[in-house]
Structures are given as C-alpha cells and as structure tokens.
Design a protein around this motif. Sequence first.
Motif, PDB file in Angstrom:
ATOM      1  N   LEU A  39       0.817  -1.142  -0.109  1.00 33.89           N
ATOM      2  CA  LEU A  39      -0.011  -0.047  -0.008  1.00 33.89           C
ATOM      3  C   LEU A  39       0.910   0.999  -0.023  1.00 33.89           C
ATOM      4  CD1 LEU A  39      -2.482  -1.131   2.767  1.00 33.89           C
ATOM      5  CD2 LEU A  39      -2.933  -1.020   0.197  1.00 33.89           C
ATOM      6  N   HIS A 198      -4.576   0.283  -3.858  1.00 32.87           N
ATOM      7  CA  HIS A 198      -5.165   1.350  -3.084  1.00 32.87           C
ATOM      8  C   HIS A 198      -6.217   0.834  -2.498  1.00 32.87           C
ATOM      9  CE1 HIS A 198      -2.441   4.081  -4.699  1.00 32.87           C
ATOM     10  NE2 HIS A 198      -2.637   4.134  -5.914  1.00 32.87           N
ATOM     11  N   VAL A 200      -7.913  -0.805   0.301  1.00 30.98           N
ATOM     12  CA  VAL A 200      -7.526  -1.170   1.932  1.00 30.98           C
ATOM     13  C   VAL A 200      -8.226  -2.603   2.158  1.00 30.98           C
ATOM     14  CG1 VAL A 200      -6.419   0.924   2.938  1.00 30.98           C
ATOM     15  CG2 VAL A 200      -8.868   0.442   2.812  1.00 30.98           C
ATOM     16  N   ALA A 203      -7.036  -5.516   0.478  1.00 28.89           N
ATOM     17  CA  ALA A 203      -5.651  -5.798   1.122  1.00 28.89           C
ATOM     18  C   ALA A 203      -6.051  -6.454   2.403  1.00 28.89           C
ATOM     19  CB  ALA A 203      -5.010  -4.461   1.312  1.00 28.89           C
ATOM     20  N   LEU A 239      -4.136   6.374   4.375  1.00 30.32           N
ATOM     21  CA  LEU A 239      -4.986   5.068   4.041  1.00 30.32           C
ATOM     22  C   LEU A 239      -6.218   5.255   5.333  1.00 30.32           C
ATOM     23  CD1 LEU A 239      -2.048   2.641   3.891  1.00 30.32           C
ATOM     24  CD2 LEU A 239      -3.652   3.418   2.240  1.00 30.32           C
TER      25      LEU A 239
END
Lengths: 289, 233, 250
Positions: A39, A198, A200, A203, A239
């Motif tokens: 990230l 990008h 989150v 991720a 983030l």
Amino acid sequence: MKEDALLCLRDVSFSYHTGRQVLTHVDLTIRAGERIAVLGPNGAGKSTLFLLMNGVLRPSRGSIYYKGRRMDQKNSNELRRSVGIIFQDADSQIIAPSVREEISFGPMNLKLSSAVVEERVAHAIASVNLQGFEERPPHYLSGGEKKRVSIADIIAMKPDVFLFDEPMACLDPAHARRVETLLEDLSGQGKTLLVSTHDVDFAYRWAQRILIVQEGSLKADGTPPAVFAQEALCRDANLSCPVLLRIEKMLESRDLLRAKGRNPRTVEELELLLKQGNDCVSPAGPAQG
Amino acid sequence: MGMEHYAYVSPLRHKNACLKTTFGITVLVCGLAMDSIAVSLWITVSMMGISVIWGKVRLYDYIRFLAMPLFFILFGGGALFFATEDMRLVLLVTLRAVGAVSAFYFLTLSTPVGELMAVLRKCHVPPVLIGLMYLLYRDIFVLTGVWQSMFTAAQSRLGYADYRTSLRTFGGIGSNLLLLSWKRADDCYHAMEARGYEGTICFLERRQSCRWYDVLAAAGYIAVMAAIRRFCG
Amino acid sequence: MNRKERKLVATVFITCVMFGVSPRVNAMHIMEGYLPAGYCIAWGILCIPFLLAGFLQIRKRLRDDGRSITLLAMSGAFIFVISSLKIPSVTGSCSHMTGTGLGAILFGPCMTGILGCIVLLFQAVLLAHGGLTTLGANAFSMAIAGPALTWLLYLFCKKCRIRKRVSVFLAAALGDLFTYCVTSIQLAVAFPSPQGGVAVSLMKFLGVFAPTQFPLAILEGVLTVLIVIGLEVYARPELQALEAEKGEAS
C-alpha cells in the motif's frame, strides 16, 4: 538468512539518472508462498520497488538476494525468469498482434522449444479463461480481457514470484472479482504474490502481510491487523481503516463481539464469529490467534 | 480501420498466409505487367467475388472500401487526361488501378497484419525491422485510442468551436500525444525487459498447412489471367 | 482536343474539384496500380540506398541503446496517427498531414525514412492509402525527398539564426510542397504528354494538384509549428536529449 527466504532486499536504495531518489534503505525479506499487499500513495516508489525485484532496474546501493544468491548484472536474467511483473497498464505490456503470439513472447525469451512454448501458452490461456481468444488481436479486446492477457503473459513464464501492479485499477467489478479469484488460484498453487493496491478492504481480506511504502521508504511491514492498528502511520499515508476492522472495533466497543485476536477478514468470518460469540459469551482470557 | 476487422473474421484467414501473400502479389504484379483492360476487369470482378463469397465480406462494405480510393481514381484520371489527352490511356490506367486495388484488397481482407509480418519474417527481412514493425503496429492502436479520448475531451470543452481554436487544439493534442507516446515508450521497454527481452522480438510461429488444392486453385487463377491476356488482349 | 472533349474535361475537372472537397485529400499517395510496372521497380530501387543508410543508423542506435526501439516504434506510430487524422479545414473537406516533416525535424531524415516507409506500408494495408506496388514511389516522395528537404531547410534556417517557429514553418511547408512536386514528377515521367513530353505533362500535373496542395502545405506548416511549440512548453528536456542525439548521429 532464513531457510525459507525467497527474495531479500538488503539496504536497497535507488535513484534515477536525473538524481531523483526514489527508494531509500529498503530492507525486505519475502518468504515463499506469501501473499503480500503493498500500500502507499502514487509516486511513493511501489512500481520502482517491483522493477528492482524483477531485475529490470539495478539498485544504486544495497543488494538483492534470490534464494540466498546475490543478484548482479550477470545473473539478473535469473531474477527476470523467477519474478514476473504484471504491469498496471496492460496496453504498455502487450506488444504482439494476437493473443497467442503475445503470451508466447515471454516463454520464447526463455529459449524454450516451440512445443513447450505451445503447451505453456495453452495452459496460461486456460488459467485465465480466455479460450477462444487465441487468434484475436489485442486492440479488439476490452480492458478486462486485456488485463487477463497481461496476466497470462506472466503465467506462461512460470515464475515463482508474481508482482501485480494495481491489478484492479480501471476494472469493472466483475473483472475485478475475476482477477481476485485468479490471485487465489495462484496462491493456491504455492506461488508468492505481491500486489500493490489502493484498496484497503481488498488488502485486509486477501493479504497475509502488508507493506506500506511512502516517500521511498518502507514505513510498515506486518500482518494486516497489526499494520492498520498503527493509526498515525495510516493517516500519514492517507490510508483509511478497512471497513471490517472498523465494524469489528465498533462491535467490540459495544461489547457485542469478542474477537479475541481472531480478526475476521471477510463478512462471512465476522458472521461466524458473531454466531459463536452468541453461543458462548464467557469472560475467558484473551486467546492469541 | 474496418478493413482489418474483416481480416480477423474472414474464413479465408485460415488459409496459408504465405500462399495468400504470394498469390495476391503475383496477381497484383501480373495485372500491372499485362497492362490489359480485359485482365484488369477480370481481376476486379473475380477478386470481388472471392472476397464477397468466400471471404464473407458484405458486398456493401466491399464497394465502400473500393470507393475509398475513388477520389484518387477520379482526380487522378482527370489530371491524367488533362496532361496526356489520351482517353484510352486514362481508361486503361484507371481500370488497372481498380484491378490492382482489388487484388490488394483480397490480401488485406483475408490476412491480418500480424500474419503479413510473419510472412515478411520468413522472407528474411532483418529482425530489427520486424521487431520495430510489430511494436509500431501495436502502438498505432494504443495511440489512436488515446487520441480518441483526447479529441472527445477537447470537443467537450469547446476546443473545436471555431477554425482558429480547432487548429490550436489539433496542435496541442498532437504535442501532448507525442509527449505521452515517449513516456509510454519507456514503460513499454520496461515491460519487455521484465519478460526477458534481450534484443530480438520473437513470437511463437503459427503453423498453417498449405493444401494442394489451394495451390492448384491459385495456379489456375493465374493461368486464366494469362489466357485472357492471350485471347482477349 | 475537339469541342466535345474539352467539355468532357471541364466536367470531369469540376466533378473532381467537388469530390476533392468531400472525400479524402491524401497527402499525395499514388494509388495502387497507378504506375506502370517498370516505374514501380525504378522508384523502389532509387529508395534502397537511402533506406539502407537509415537502416544502418537505426541498427547502430539500437546497439548503443536498446531502449530506443520502443521510442522509435512510438514515434513511427505517432507519424501514422497524425497523418491519418482529419485536420481541421475551412471547407469542411477532410485532409491529412504527412507528418514526416515533423519526423524529420525531430529525428533527422534517415530514421524518418525508415519509419515513414513502415508507416506507408501500414497505411496501405490498414487504410488503403497508397499501395504495395507504388510503395517505392510513395516512399521516395513522402518518406525520403520531403523529409530530406525539410531537414536541410531546418538546418539552413538554424545556421541563419532565423526564429525557430519561422524555420519550422518554412521547413515543414516547403517540404510538403516538395513532396507534391516529386509526386507530380513521378506521374509526369510515367505519363508524358504526347505533344510536349514530360515537361508539359509535369506542368499540367503541378497545375492540377496545386489548388489542394498549397493550402495543405500551409496547414502542414502551421500544425507542425503548433506541435513543436507545445513540445517546447511541456517537454524541453526530452527535446534537448533528441537534439543531442541527432548531433551525435550526423
């Protein structure tokens, strides 16, 4: 160096000829079979990091080890063979006039016999579900199809490590899901995956480990819950906290859930946890996951 | 670029590319060398037939394609007559040109550019040039796509409101496109290097069988041409 | 020419001029099959030395720096795209730039020769502009002669310290006009007038094409200047790098 360390970056710095420093003192060890999300804001150096890992760029300082062997000018080809990059913009990756020829480019550069190349191309096409597209020219494909071709490009080279540079960017939800399934498949085959993104939430649910790259250095490296727990750092890197983690915290603060360190990664996991919580709400000590 | 689209879907695509190229060029050159009205007419009609019947090109589209060079045919014909004042020559040249275009269309409507380049490779054109051609061909479509979106964006901001503005917009888009293409060139090279590029671009060669009856048909066609030249002048 | 024929010529001519307004005014591609076989071969052979020079230069450049290949390909594709675009014109007709003048100013004449040839081949195959048999003639006029003159003029203007914009305009516009002259010569040589030979027919070809080619040449000059200005604003470092490379090459 640890036994299962696959790719190691030791104090790697990189600057372009113009003198612009892009990466400074990066130390990183990647183990076989890991799923890592990278990230960080645009221009932080994620793409440069990938190009270094693949051997296209050479570090200005520091060194890169692959399976314990130091990679230099002479054996940088070995690095390119073992680490594949899927570029963000499929259009800058695709060069051939047909899908089949395009996918054959990598294996041909590996100097394989044409029978092997043929077999690998067929396998790669099957694994991204593009059967029937073999003779199509890339310029008549949709964005999502081009993306799949660019992934098949690398699958056909059979690297150990896959580096995905923002694979979901500009894809519609259906294609993004497809790509995510593909990531699961590759991970199931024991491949090591690094995905810069990008998103989150993606991720958080997908990765085992998260790296935050900002202003050319590695700001965080850890499991998703551990990384997102560092609020100041996440704020710095712009983030936001993953939605599930926020819900989890909210539920915990209202005493509706006791995750006990087992952070739910998906909505289904959360649901299961909630059910279990209802079954046995007991004030037992926190169990480490 | 509607013509290329036909090449990809044409049933004739699966015929051997070398044979098609050799045949197309032979017809083209023979038509030119024989220099006869009858032969040119035969080429025009038969090639249209082949492309429409076997190549499954819609007749309307085929005529539209033929009309594309119409301007040159008419203008050139006018100029030619103006210069030489020889009506027979104008007729001959015009028909010859239409015939040649038809023969060339047979090739381009049945053989995608990628396969034509593979044929060039077999003809031992230097690999550097072949590589350059592959990349250039691909980049044409990438840049056309980028230009398209730049054009639309400029149009939506009144970039073509009047003549002066539209000239300036055209220039601006042009320089931006060139700049963008240079930046892209770097990315593209990185991507090639990442896949193990070491100076020569090569792809898996496609194997296309060459059927004896196709060769026979091609030879027969050229024999018919020769016969027409012999007996009809 | 008798009266009837004169009438015919007039009608054909007017139709042509009308047509010239609606369909495409190619930057003077000679159509497939238009030249007799002998002339096709002759012009092709005439191109070979120039192309060989370009090829050797490209090969050397790629040996020195392998990454030039994608840059060259992109630049070639740019020439293709810019020359296949409709340029804005007053009458609403649709005309095209050659783009090779810009190429010559940026990359020098030798590389432009090779790139121009590839572009012409693709234009023939993809757009039916020009053709295979006339590739030699078209390459000579559009990829070799025109760019060469543009390049020489540009150098000359630079020596004379003429303002850059003016020199780019002059080089591009005159290069375009030269292309059209060469094309007219090619047609005239292939089709000499029965009365006055090549010279008479050349004058006639030049005269016929002038009304469309003069405005086009001016437009080519203007647009090339606009593009170069844009590049100077956005891409000074890239331009300087190109200048330096050209300096080494020549």
